[in-house]
Write an enzyme that holds these catalytic residues in place. Structure first.
Site, PDB file in Angstrom:
ATOM      1  N   THR A 125       0.827  -1.206   0.000  1.00  0.00           N
ATOM      2  CA  THR A 125       0.000   0.000   0.000  1.00  0.00           C
ATOM      3  C   THR A 125       0.864   1.259   0.000  1.00  0.00           C
ATOM      4  O   THR A 125       1.997   1.244   0.505  1.00  0.00           O
ATOM      5  CB  THR A 125      -0.894   0.001   1.260  1.00  0.00           C
ATOM      6  N   ASP A 126       0.286   2.350  -0.501  1.00  0.00           N
ATOM      7  CA  ASP A 126       1.009   3.639  -0.464  1.00  0.00           C
ATOM      8  C   ASP A 126       1.174   4.145   0.970  1.00  0.00           C
ATOM      9  O   ASP A 126       1.990   5.035   1.232  1.00  0.00           O
ATOM     10  CB  ASP A 126       0.302   4.688  -1.329  1.00  0.00           C
ATOM     11  N   GLU A 127       0.402   3.573   1.913  1.00  0.00           N
ATOM     12  CA  GLU A 127       0.485   4.052   3.305  1.00  0.00           C
ATOM     13  C   GLU A 127       1.847   3.785   3.922  1.00  0.00           C
ATOM     14  O   GLU A 127       2.181   4.368   4.954  1.00  0.00           O
ATOM     15  CB  GLU A 127      -0.623   3.429   4.161  1.00  0.00           C
ATOM     16  N   TYR A 153      -1.501  -0.331  11.243  1.00  0.00           N
ATOM     17  CA  TYR A 153      -1.747  -0.987   9.944  1.00  0.00           C
ATOM     18  C   TYR A 153      -0.579  -0.732   8.989  1.00  0.00           C
ATOM     19  O   TYR A 153       0.018  -1.673   8.443  1.00  0.00           O
ATOM     20  CB  TYR A 153      -3.064  -0.489   9.315  1.00  0.00           C
ATOM     21  N   LYS A 157       2.242  -3.302   7.315  1.00  0.00           N
ATOM     22  CA  LYS A 157       2.422  -3.512   5.875  1.00  0.00           C
ATOM     23  C   LYS A 157       3.869  -3.204   5.459  1.00  0.00           C
ATOM     24  O   LYS A 157       4.462  -3.916   4.649  1.00  0.00           O
ATOM     25  CB  LYS A 157       1.446  -2.635   5.075  1.00  0.00           C
TER      26      LYS A 157
HETATM   27  P1  NAD Z   1     -10.190  -6.730   2.761  1.00  0.00           P
HETATM   28  O1  NAD Z   1     -10.137  -6.449   4.221  1.00  0.00           O
HETATM   29  O2  NAD Z   1     -11.417  -6.407   1.984  1.00  0.00           O
HETATM   30  O3  NAD Z   1      -9.879  -8.282   2.516  1.00  0.00           O
HETATM   31  C1  NAD Z   1      -8.896  -8.964   3.222  1.00  0.00           C
HETATM   32  C2  NAD Z   1      -9.161 -10.472   3.061  1.00  0.00           C
HETATM   33  O4  NAD Z   1      -8.105 -11.170   3.738  1.00  0.00           O
HETATM   34  C3  NAD Z   1     -10.477 -10.945   3.670  1.00  0.00           C
HETATM   35  O5  NAD Z   1     -11.158 -11.772   2.772  1.00  0.00           O
HETATM   36  C4  NAD Z   1     -10.048 -11.712   4.910  1.00  0.00           C
HETATM   37  O6  NAD Z   1     -10.938 -12.774   5.252  1.00  0.00           O
HETATM   38  C5  NAD Z   1      -8.690 -12.238   4.473  1.00  0.00           C
HETATM   39  N1  NAD Z   1      -7.819 -12.533   5.616  1.00  0.00           N
HETATM   40  C6  NAD Z   1      -7.585 -11.746   6.700  1.00  0.00           C
HETATM   41  N2  NAD Z   1      -6.762 -12.384   7.552  1.00  0.00           N
HETATM   42  C7  NAD Z   1      -6.450 -13.580   6.979  1.00  0.00           C
HETATM   43  C8  NAD Z   1      -5.639 -14.667   7.379  1.00  0.00           C
HETATM   44  N3  NAD Z   1      -4.963 -14.663   8.536  1.00  0.00           N
HETATM   45  N4  NAD Z   1      -5.545 -15.727   6.553  1.00  0.00           N
HETATM   46  C9  NAD Z   1      -6.227 -15.763   5.385  1.00  0.00           C
HETATM   47  N5  NAD Z   1      -7.017 -14.769   4.976  1.00  0.00           N
HETATM   48  C10 NAD Z   1      -7.136 -13.678   5.759  1.00  0.00           C
HETATM   49  O7  NAD Z   1      -8.921  -5.997   2.155  1.00  0.00           O
HETATM   50  P2  NAD Z   1      -8.718  -5.302   0.723  1.00  0.00           P
HETATM   51  O8  NAD Z   1      -9.145  -3.895   0.806  1.00  0.00           O
HETATM   52  O9  NAD Z   1      -9.246  -6.190  -0.328  1.00  0.00           O
HETATM   53  O10 NAD Z   1      -7.120  -5.294   0.663  1.00  0.00           O
HETATM   54  C11 NAD Z   1      -6.407  -6.404   0.135  1.00  0.00           C
HETATM   55  C12 NAD Z   1      -4.928  -6.116   0.188  1.00  0.00           C
HETATM   56  O11 NAD Z   1      -4.632  -4.946  -0.547  1.00  0.00           O
HETATM   57  C13 NAD Z   1      -4.406  -5.863   1.609  1.00  0.00           C
HETATM   58  O12 NAD Z   1      -3.149  -6.468   1.722  1.00  0.00           O
HETATM   59  C14 NAD Z   1      -4.284  -4.348   1.678  1.00  0.00           C
HETATM   60  O13 NAD Z   1      -3.248  -3.984   2.569  1.00  0.00           O
HETATM   61  C15 NAD Z   1      -3.922  -3.998   0.244  1.00  0.00           C
HETATM   62  N6  NAD Z   1      -4.350  -2.677  -0.232  1.00  0.00           N
HETATM   63  C16 NAD Z   1      -5.641  -2.244  -0.075  1.00  0.00           C
HETATM   64  C17 NAD Z   1      -6.019  -1.007  -0.611  1.00  0.00           C
HETATM   65  C18 NAD Z   1      -7.439  -0.504  -0.490  1.00  0.00           C
HETATM   66  O14 NAD Z   1      -7.703   0.638  -0.852  1.00  0.00           O
HETATM   67  N7  NAD Z   1      -8.400  -1.303  -0.038  1.00  0.00           N
HETATM   68  C19 NAD Z   1      -5.081  -0.227  -1.287  1.00  0.00           C
HETATM   69  C20 NAD Z   1      -3.755  -0.697  -1.404  1.00  0.00           C
HETATM   70  C21 NAD Z   1      -3.409  -1.924  -0.895  1.00  0.00           C
HETATM   71  O1  DAU Z   2      -4.077   4.120   0.640  1.00  0.00           O
HETATM   72  C1  DAU Z   2      -4.342   2.753   0.615  1.00  0.00           C
HETATM   73  C2  DAU Z   2      -5.140   2.373   1.839  1.00  0.00           C
HETATM   74  O2  DAU Z   2      -6.453   2.897   1.666  1.00  0.00           O
HETATM   75  C3  DAU Z   2      -5.187   0.865   2.071  1.00  0.00           C
HETATM   76  O3  DAU Z   2      -3.890   0.403   2.347  1.00  0.00           O
HETATM   77  C4  DAU Z   2      -6.119   0.524   3.235  1.00  0.00           C
HETATM   78  O4  DAU Z   2      -6.250  -0.886   3.357  1.00  0.00           O
HETATM   79  C5  DAU Z   2      -7.493   1.119   2.937  1.00  0.00           C
HETATM   80  O5  DAU Z   2      -8.363   0.872   4.016  1.00  0.00           O
HETATM   81  C6  DAU Z   2      -7.380   2.625   2.690  1.00  0.00           C
HETATM   82  O6  DAU Z   2      -6.990   3.317   3.910  1.00  0.00           O
HETATM   83  P1  DAU Z   2      -7.666   4.727   4.325  1.00  0.00           P
HETATM   84  O7  DAU Z   2      -7.466   4.913   5.763  1.00  0.00           O
HETATM   85  O8  DAU Z   2      -7.231   5.802   3.394  1.00  0.00           O
HETATM   86  O9  DAU Z   2      -9.210   4.368   3.948  1.00  0.00           O
HETATM   87  P2  DAU Z   2     -10.588   4.641   4.705  1.00  0.00           P
HETATM   88  O10 DAU Z   2     -11.676   4.282   3.750  1.00  0.00           O
HETATM   89  O11 DAU Z   2     -10.610   4.050   6.063  1.00  0.00           O
HETATM   90  O12 DAU Z   2     -10.575   6.218   4.882  1.00  0.00           O
HETATM   91  C7  DAU Z   2     -10.439   7.099   3.764  1.00  0.00           C
HETATM   92  C8  DAU Z   2     -10.450   8.526   4.299  1.00  0.00           C
HETATM   93  O13 DAU Z   2     -11.771   8.801   4.811  1.00  0.00           O
HETATM   94  C9  DAU Z   2      -9.492   8.767   5.458  1.00  0.00           C
HETATM   95  O14 DAU Z   2      -8.933  10.060   5.346  1.00  0.00           O
HETATM   96  C10 DAU Z   2     -10.385   8.701   6.702  1.00  0.00           C
HETATM   97  C11 DAU Z   2     -11.724   9.200   6.190  1.00  0.00           C
HETATM   98  N1  DAU Z   2     -12.906   8.615   6.866  1.00  0.00           N
HETATM   99  C12 DAU Z   2     -13.000   7.257   6.939  1.00  0.00           C
HETATM  100  C13 DAU Z   2     -14.067   6.659   7.575  1.00  0.00           C
HETATM  101  C14 DAU Z   2     -14.161   5.151   7.691  1.00  0.00           C
HETATM  102  C15 DAU Z   2     -13.896   9.420   7.386  1.00  0.00           C
HETATM  103  O15 DAU Z   2     -13.823  10.679   7.297  1.00  0.00           O
HETATM  104  N2  DAU Z   2     -14.949   8.853   8.025  1.00  0.00           N
HETATM  105  C16 DAU Z   2     -15.077   7.492   8.168  1.00  0.00           C
HETATM  106  O16 DAU Z   2     -16.064   7.023   8.795  1.00  0.00           O
END
Ligand code: NAD
Ligand code: DAU
Length: 340
Positions: A125-127, A153, A157
């Site tokens: 992730t970019d985080e 988190y 990562k």
């Molecule tokens: P998500 O939370 O929707 O899905 C995560 C999945 O992993 C779930 O199906 C969960 O059951 C499974 N999981 C959790 N713990 C596990 C374990 N111990 N063993 C097996 N499976 C397990 O997450 P997402 O948003 O789809 O993100 C997927 C990946 O992409 C993550 O690694 C996250 O860090 C990365 N990522 C997410 C975003 C985003 O915006 N959502 C952006 C960049 C990177």
């Molecule tokens: O940048 C990539 C990341 O993006 C991934 O690695 C993470 O898995 C994914 O969850 C996401 O992280 P963020 O923290 O950016 O996403 P989130 O949807 O939780 O929040 C997006 C923005 O919105 C953040 O600035 C917090 C704000 N927010 C979020 C929630 C849940 C609110 O203002 N209110 C809320 O209730």
């Protein structure tokens, strides 16, 4: 070719499975997922039982379970999506993030080494780069930006990324890493900004915006992320990190206003609530490397993708109503002080 997809019952992993089965019909996909609160088998309904697809309920932290999966399936490639992914939950309970995101990754790396897996791709992730100031729009994250994490988190990562790179350098494991910005699209769990605000607006509940809603995220349609990972698997250079993002920075408040406007709901639903602890200000990815080396470019414009996404939640109420489990209800009550 057999690709082991971990975390495939979650948001991005499931979209990746759909993409791979569609684009590479000869490819066998094995999905391993522990089905935590974030994983939903119903998401995979359309591919369950199909030739070339197998689902295995297993935890990536379990050496025995992973050994069994690797012995049975002998994957050519592993794409590791499995993770605890929600920043707010990591602030409340860091341990599970370290266990799943770091130890789980290391268990997979060991299995891949033992079995001579030809490619290990880590979905990061970019985080991991921390955040950028609001007043320097010229600054973007490149692959050389130092790791500088804010939340448990992102720390977990970044740690996993370092372990992956260590396994590459020390043991010669053929690994790649992608670091993507915020994804949006179908099947995202409703704890995240876009589905949470959409579902609350549909139910005439408050839309809880942290702080003043001025934090900036760089949004990418999930299908574009999946295509980037597919390309890295095919053409990416071993040992390299690739940033993935589409130059689409948006303030949270503007996203929320857009959702309300598309759904015809009043702005009075917005409630400014206490800010997230250590809240990252701005993320912005420089995707030059993946563009120049692999020819990747995002295909979905935000204006189109966000409408598609909101409409998907409108049309798929059953999916999100079913997954709003007892666990999620109590999480929501604890976090926002309201019932869902
Ligand atoms: P998500 O939370 O929707 O899905 C995560 C999945 O992993 C779930 O199906 C969960 O059951 C499974 N999981 C959790 N713990 C596990 C374990 N111990 N063993 C097996 N499976 C397990 O997450 P997402 O948003 O789809 O993100 C997927 C990946 O992409 C993550 O690694 C996250 O860090 C990365 N990522 C997410 C975003 C985003 O915006 N959502 C952006 C960049 C990177
Ligand atoms: O940048 C990539 C990341 O993006 C991934 O690695 C993470 O898995 C994914 O969850 C996401 O992280 P963020 O923290 O950016 O996403 P989130 O949807 O939780 O929040 C997006 C923005 O919105 C953040 O600035 C917090 C704000 N927010 C979020 C929630 C849940 C609110 O203002 N209110 C809320 O209730």
């Amino acid at each position: 070719m057999t690709v082991l997809v971990t975390g495939g019952a979650g948001f991005i992993g499931s979209n990746f499975i759909f993409h791979m089965l569609q684009e590479h019909p000869d490819c066998r996909i094995v999905c391993v997922d522990a089905l935590t609160y974030a994983g939903n088998l119903s998401t995979l309904d359309s591919v369950m039982g199909r030739d070339g697809f197998r689902f295995i309920k297993a935890d990536i932290r379990s050496k025995e379970a992973m050994e069994k999966v690797f012995s049975e399936e002998k994957p050519d490639a592993v794409v590791n999506f499995a993770a605890e992914s929600h920043v707010d939950r990591s602030i409340e309970n860091p341990s599970i993030f370290l266990e799943t995101n770091i130890i789980g990754t290391q268990v997979l790396l060991d299995a891949a080494l033992r079995h001579g897996t030809a490619r290990f791709h880590q979905v990061s992730t970019d985080e991991v780069y921390g955040d950028l100031p609001f007043d320097r729009p010229d600054l973007l994250f490149t692959e050389d930006t130092p790791l500088h994490t804010s939340s448990p988190y992102s720390a977990s990562k970044a740690s996993a990324d370092l372990v992956v790179l260590a396994y590459h350098r020390t043991y010669g494991l053929p690994a790649t890493i992608s670091r993507c910005s915020n994804n949006y699209g179908p099947y995202q769990f409703p704890e995240k900004l876009i589905p949470l605000m959409t579902i609350n607006a549909l139910s005439d509940r408050h839309l809880p915006v942290y702080g003043e809603g001025l934090n900036v995220r760089d949004w990418l349609y999930v299908e574009d992320h999946c295509k980037a990972i597919d390309l890295i698997l095919q053409k990416g250079r071993i040992g390299e990190v690739y940033n993935v993002g589409g130059h689409n920075e948006m303030r949270n408040i503007d996203i929320v206003l857009l959702i309300l406007s598309h759904l015809g709901k009043p702005e009075s639903l917005i409630e400014f609530v206490q800010d997230r602890k250590g809240h990252d200000r701005r993320y912005a990815i420089d995707p030059t490397k993946i563009h120049d080396e692999l020819g990747w470019l995002p295909e979905t414009r935000f204006a189109d993708g966000i409408v598609k996404t909101i409409d998907w939640y409108v049309e798929n109420r059953r999916w999100w109503q079913e997954i709003i489990s007892g666990e999620y209800r109590s999480y929501y009550r604890h976090r926002y002080g309201e019932t869902i």
